[in-house]
Design a protein around this motif. Structure first.
Motif, PDB file in Angstrom:
ATOM      1  N   CYS A 131       0.948  -1.550   0.177  1.00  0.00           N
ATOM      2  CA  CYS A 131       0.044   0.206   0.371  1.00  0.00           C
ATOM      3  C   CYS A 131       0.382   1.064   0.029  1.00  0.00           C
ATOM      4  CB  CYS A 131      -0.689  -0.603   0.924  1.00  0.00           C
ATOM      5  SG  CYS A 131      -2.585  -1.266   1.400  1.00  0.00           S
ATOM      6  N   PHE A 132       0.500   2.277  -0.076  1.00  0.00           N
ATOM      7  CA  PHE A 132       1.237   4.288  -0.265  1.00  0.00           C
ATOM      8  C   PHE A 132       0.437   4.097   0.900  1.00  0.00           C
ATOM      9  CE2 PHE A 132      -1.999   4.990  -3.338  1.00  0.00           C
ATOM     10  CZ  PHE A 132      -2.710   4.909  -2.864  1.00  0.00           C
ATOM     11  N   ASN A 133       1.526   5.172   0.900  1.00  0.00           N
ATOM     12  CA  ASN A 133       0.992   6.205   2.474  1.00  0.00           C
ATOM     13  C   ASN A 133       0.424   7.401   1.860  1.00  0.00           C
ATOM     14  OD1 ASN A 133       1.974   8.472   3.746  1.00  0.00           O
ATOM     15  ND2 ASN A 133       2.276   6.543   5.528  1.00  0.00           N
ATOM     16  N   SER A 134      -0.410   7.975   2.581  1.00  0.00           N
ATOM     17  CA  SER A 134      -1.195   8.973   1.533  1.00  0.00           C
ATOM     18  C   SER A 134      -1.265  10.410   2.002  1.00  0.00           C
ATOM     19  CB  SER A 134      -2.178   8.391   1.585  1.00  0.00           C
ATOM     20  OG  SER A 134      -2.908   8.982   3.118  1.00  0.00           O
ATOM     21  N   GLY A 135       0.284  10.545   2.706  1.00  0.00           N
ATOM     22  CA  GLY A 135       0.441  11.356   3.395  1.00  0.00           C
ATOM     23  C   GLY A 135       1.074  12.672   2.537  1.00  0.00           C
ATOM     24  N   VAL A 136       2.147  11.531   1.458  1.00  0.00           N
ATOM     25  CA  VAL A 136       2.009  12.716   0.204  1.00  0.00           C
ATOM     26  C   VAL A 136       1.834  12.020  -1.054  1.00  0.00           C
ATOM     27  CG1 VAL A 136       4.810  13.677  -1.509  1.00  0.00           C
ATOM     28  CG2 VAL A 136       4.260  13.777   1.847  1.00  0.00           C
ATOM     29  N   PHE A 137       1.588  12.788  -2.001  1.00  0.00           N
ATOM     30  CA  PHE A 137       1.182  11.581  -2.995  1.00  0.00           C
ATOM     31  C   PHE A 137       1.017  12.889  -4.348  1.00  0.00           C
ATOM     32  CE2 PHE A 137      -2.850  12.106  -1.001  1.00  0.00           C
ATOM     33  CZ  PHE A 137      -4.088  12.604  -2.215  1.00  0.00           C
ATOM     34  N   VAL A 138       1.830  12.483  -5.402  1.00  0.00           N
ATOM     35  CA  VAL A 138       0.815  13.383  -6.877  1.00  0.00           C
ATOM     36  C   VAL A 138       0.071  13.223  -7.317  1.00  0.00           C
ATOM     37  CG1 VAL A 138       2.181  14.125  -9.667  1.00  0.00           C
ATOM     38  CG2 VAL A 138       3.669  13.100  -7.069  1.00  0.00           C
ATOM     39  N   TYR A 139      -0.848  14.273  -8.173  1.00  0.00           N
ATOM     40  CA  TYR A 139      -2.699  13.342  -7.846  1.00  0.00           C
ATOM     41  C   TYR A 139      -2.982  14.577  -9.463  1.00  0.00           C
ATOM     42  CZ  TYR A 139      -4.751  17.033  -5.588  1.00  0.00           C
ATOM     43  OH  TYR A 139      -4.760  18.914  -5.449  1.00  0.00           O
ATOM     44  N   GLN A 140      -3.566  13.951 -10.745  1.00  0.00           N
ATOM     45  CA  GLN A 140      -4.253  14.946 -11.080  1.00  0.00           C
ATOM     46  C   GLN A 140      -5.612  15.307 -10.722  1.00  0.00           C
ATOM     47  OE1 GLN A 140      -3.606  14.544 -15.305  1.00  0.00           O
ATOM     48  NE2 GLN A 140      -5.057  14.561 -16.471  1.00  0.00           N
ATOM     49  N   PRO A 141      -6.223  16.622 -10.979  1.00  0.00           N
ATOM     50  CA  PRO A 141      -7.226  16.500 -10.452  1.00  0.00           C
ATOM     51  C   PRO A 141      -8.150  16.212 -11.293  1.00  0.00           C
ATOM     52  CG  PRO A 141      -5.766  18.693  -9.763  1.00  0.00           C
ATOM     53  CD  PRO A 141      -5.051  17.774 -10.660  1.00  0.00           C
ATOM     54  N   SER A 142      -9.512  15.999 -10.900  1.00  0.00           N
ATOM     55  CA  SER A 142     -10.392  15.542 -11.958  1.00  0.00           C
ATOM     56  C   SER A 142     -11.770  15.299 -11.110  1.00  0.00           C
ATOM     57  CB  SER A 142      -9.788  14.116 -12.264  1.00  0.00           C
ATOM     58  OG  SER A 142     -11.449  13.162 -12.798  1.00  0.00           O
ATOM     59  N   ASP A 143     -13.062  16.465 -11.171  1.00  0.00           N
ATOM     60  CA  ASP A 143     -14.498  16.061 -10.723  1.00  0.00           C
ATOM     61  C   ASP A 143     -14.699  14.424 -11.110  1.00  0.00           C
ATOM     62  OD1 ASP A 143     -15.085  19.023 -10.633  1.00  0.00           O
ATOM     63  OD2 ASP A 143     -15.847  19.629 -11.974  1.00  0.00           O
ATOM     64  N   VAL A 144     -14.223  14.177 -11.863  1.00  0.00           N
ATOM     65  CA  VAL A 144     -14.787  12.620 -11.981  1.00  0.00           C
ATOM     66  C   VAL A 144     -14.234  11.742 -11.186  1.00  0.00           C
ATOM     67  CG1 VAL A 144     -14.879  10.252 -13.815  1.00  0.00           C
ATOM     68  CG2 VAL A 144     -15.135  12.895 -14.758  1.00  0.00           C
ATOM     69  N   THR A 145     -12.709  11.716 -11.040  1.00  0.00           N
ATOM     70  CA  THR A 145     -12.148  11.263  -9.715  1.00  0.00           C
ATOM     71  C   THR A 145     -12.632  12.061  -8.957  1.00  0.00           C
ATOM     72  OG1 THR A 145     -10.043  11.246 -11.418  1.00  0.00           O
ATOM     73  CG2 THR A 145      -9.705  10.499  -8.958  1.00  0.00           C
ATOM     74  N   PHE A 146     -13.181  12.433  -8.265  1.00  0.00           N
ATOM     75  CA  PHE A 146     -14.162  12.871  -7.386  1.00  0.00           C
ATOM     76  C   PHE A 146     -15.027  12.551  -6.736  1.00  0.00           C
ATOM     77  CE2 PHE A 146     -17.005  16.038  -4.793  1.00  0.00           C
ATOM     78  CZ  PHE A 146     -16.166  15.595  -3.585  1.00  0.00           C
ATOM     79  N   ASN A 147     -15.801  12.313  -7.899  1.00  0.00           N
ATOM     80  CA  ASN A 147     -17.528  11.796  -7.698  1.00  0.00           C
ATOM     81  C   ASN A 147     -16.982  10.077  -7.534  1.00  0.00           C
ATOM     82  OD1 ASN A 147     -18.948  13.996  -7.758  1.00  0.00           O
ATOM     83  ND2 ASN A 147     -18.337  13.795 -10.190  1.00  0.00           N
ATOM     84  N   GLN A 148     -15.997   9.486  -8.028  1.00  0.00           N
ATOM     85  CA  GLN A 148     -15.824   8.013  -8.004  1.00  0.00           C
ATOM     86  C   GLN A 148     -15.553   7.914  -6.649  1.00  0.00           C
ATOM     87  OE1 GLN A 148     -13.305   6.836 -11.127  1.00  0.00           O
ATOM     88  NE2 GLN A 148     -15.099   7.182 -12.710  1.00  0.00           N
ATOM     89  N   LEU A 149     -14.401   8.215  -6.103  1.00  0.00           N
ATOM     90  CA  LEU A 149     -14.335   8.073  -5.002  1.00  0.00           C
ATOM     91  C   LEU A 149     -14.944   8.481  -3.518  1.00  0.00           C
ATOM     92  CD1 LEU A 149     -10.205  10.654  -5.169  1.00  0.00           C
ATOM     93  CD2 LEU A 149     -11.133   7.852  -4.205  1.00  0.00           C
ATOM     94  N   ILE A 150     -16.155   9.557  -3.569  1.00  0.00           N
ATOM     95  CA  ILE A 150     -17.434   9.264  -2.845  1.00  0.00           C
ATOM     96  C   ILE A 150     -17.888   8.274  -3.284  1.00  0.00           C
ATOM     97  CG2 ILE A 150     -19.092  10.463  -1.810  1.00  0.00           C
ATOM     98  CD1 ILE A 150     -16.739  12.158  -1.465  1.00  0.00           C
ATOM     99  N   GLU A 151     -18.534   8.139  -4.262  1.00  0.00           N
ATOM    100  CA  GLU A 151     -19.211   6.673  -4.710  1.00  0.00           C
ATOM    101  C   GLU A 151     -18.748   5.426  -4.090  1.00  0.00           C
ATOM    102  OE1 GLU A 151     -19.889   6.646  -8.436  1.00  0.00           O
ATOM    103  OE2 GLU A 151     -20.759   8.624  -9.042  1.00  0.00           O
ATOM    104  N   MET A 152     -17.387   5.050  -4.570  1.00  0.00           N
ATOM    105  CA  MET A 152     -17.019   3.902  -3.991  1.00  0.00           C
ATOM    106  C   MET A 152     -16.977   3.876  -1.947  1.00  0.00           C
ATOM    107  SD  MET A 152     -12.984   2.876  -4.037  1.00  0.00           S
ATOM    108  CE  MET A 152     -13.043   1.627  -5.625  1.00  0.00           C
ATOM    109  N   ALA A 153     -16.840   5.152  -1.476  1.00  0.00           N
ATOM    110  CA  ALA A 153     -16.492   5.424  -0.035  1.00  0.00           C
ATOM    111  C   ALA A 153     -18.261   5.274   0.366  1.00  0.00           C
ATOM    112  CB  ALA A 153     -16.376   7.265   0.266  1.00  0.00           C
ATOM    113  N   ALA A 154     -19.265   5.944   0.132  1.00  0.00           N
ATOM    114  CA  ALA A 154     -20.026   4.965  -0.041  1.00  0.00           C
ATOM    115  C   ALA A 154     -20.511   3.816   0.231  1.00  0.00           C
ATOM    116  CB  ALA A 154     -21.349   6.251  -0.592  1.00  0.00           C
ATOM    117  N   ARG A 155     -20.157   3.466  -1.026  1.00  0.00           N
ATOM    118  CA  ARG A 155     -20.300   1.970  -1.546  1.00  0.00           C
ATOM    119  C   ARG A 155     -19.967   0.955  -0.508  1.00  0.00           C
ATOM    120  NH1 ARG A 155     -19.903   2.347  -5.951  1.00  0.00           N
ATOM    121  NH2 ARG A 155     -17.608   0.738  -6.009  1.00  0.00           N
ATOM    122  N   ASP A 156     -18.531   0.847  -0.507  1.00  0.00           N
ATOM    123  CA  ASP A 156     -17.801  -0.119   0.188  1.00  0.00           C
ATOM    124  C   ASP A 156     -17.200   0.234   1.420  1.00  0.00           C
ATOM    125  OD1 ASP A 156     -18.185  -1.170  -2.309  1.00  0.00           O
ATOM    126  OD2 ASP A 156     -16.425  -0.953  -3.657  1.00  0.00           O
TER     127      ASP A 156
END
Length: 320
Positions: A131-156
């Protein structure tokens, strides 16, 4: 405005001050990237005003709680519930790429090269390197990714109840797809690991670029002697002491003057800078001090520090 940004999050005044130190460390190593901080209503108004001196942009966001608080209780880390608020960072679509950094990190060497990495690039977690540590990470902002993360959090939910478990579930191929997304440990060196593999620290420690004060021990809970440049008391290994003193040196040099006039109370009163020279200066009358205490205005850096109170108690006990 730079199309790339360093992003952090503060949900209370403690972490907001940590974020100020982080921002100062980024500027000191010469970054020209945009500095962006997400804050919640847990950050007081007077601290928000000071944050503007350190960050290019401050954005107020809603607090996102963990969908599975029972897991957090089982982990005995209920405070991690607020870390899901970190997901707001994916909504910063005005930037092409970002590096998220927890506000309990400190940069000691320039890390702008991280913007050359792809999403999601991060350092393996010392507890479970797949697993990676989420204290430091490189990412690309995206509304699609945000919505999918929220959906996954609610579902799983999240297997650890916080952002790290959820992000590892979402970026589930991180450990196997592309070794280029594995960042060196020098970009997120946690205190817990320096003494578990001390020979490696002695061999590679001089290359470290980011220190992460992971866990319950935060620098702002330690008492620091500014005149000596040392912690007053510390139980732990020498490496941890050195790192915390580096944080305090940055704090005293760049942040202290911006917050010393604020009436910080509650848990902030644990943050003590013991300066003997300052203690010897004329102080206000006992009546004035009593009035200030009644109004919740404690001089947490001076007369009302824990060390000074303890000294007065010892003097009274011994009849001095």
């Amino acid at each position: 405005m730079s199309s790339e940004a360093f992003v952090t999050l503060a949900t209370n005044d403690n972490y907001a001050i940590g974020a100020m130190v982080l921002a100062s460390s980024l500027r000191q190593v010469g970054t020209q990237k945009h500095l962006f901080i997400l804050i919640t209503n847990g950050v007081s108004d007077n601290i928000r005003e000071v944050l503007a001196k350190f960050f290019d942009t401050i954005q107020l966001v809603d607090l996102l709680h963990s969908p599975d608080p029972k897991i957090l209780q089982a982990l005995k880390r209920p405070e991690l519930a607020v870390t899901l608020t970190k997901l707001h960072c994916w909504k910063l679509t005005q930037f092409t790429k970002c590096v998220f950094m927890d506000s309990d990190t400190l940069v000691i060497k320039n890390i702008d090269e991280l913007f050359e990495r792809d999403e999601l690039s991060a350092v393996p977690d010392v507890g479970w390197p797949d697993c990676f540590n989420s204290g430091v990470f490189v990412y690309q902002p995206s509304d699609v990714t945000f919505n999918q993360l929220i959906e996954m959090a609610a579902r799983d939910g999240s297997f650890d109840g916080g952002d790290q478990g959820l992000l590892n579930q979402y970026f589930s191929d991180w450990s196997t797809k592309d070794i280029g997304r594995h960042l060196s440990f020098i970009y997120n060196m946690t205190l817990a690991s320096t003494y578990s593999y001390l020979p490696a620290y002695k061999r590679f420690g001089q290359n470290v670029k980011v220190i992460h004060f992971l866990g319950a021990l935060k620098p702002w809970y330690c008492s620091y002697n500014a005149s000596m440049g040392k912690l007053n008391t510390f139980i732990g290994n020498d490496q941890a002491r050195d790192f915390i003193e580096k944080w305090w040196q940055m704090m005293v040099a760049n942040v202290h003057s911006a917050i010393e006039q604020l009436n910080l109370v509650g848990s902030m009163s644990n943050m003590v800078i013991d300066n003997p020279a300052a203690i010897q200066q004329p102080s206000s009358s006992n009546e004035d001090r009593y009035q200030a205490w009644q109004q919740g205005q404690m001089d947490y850096l001076g007369a009302d520090s824990f060390e000074n109170i303890q000294k007065r108690l010892d003097q009274s006990i011994h009849g001095q």
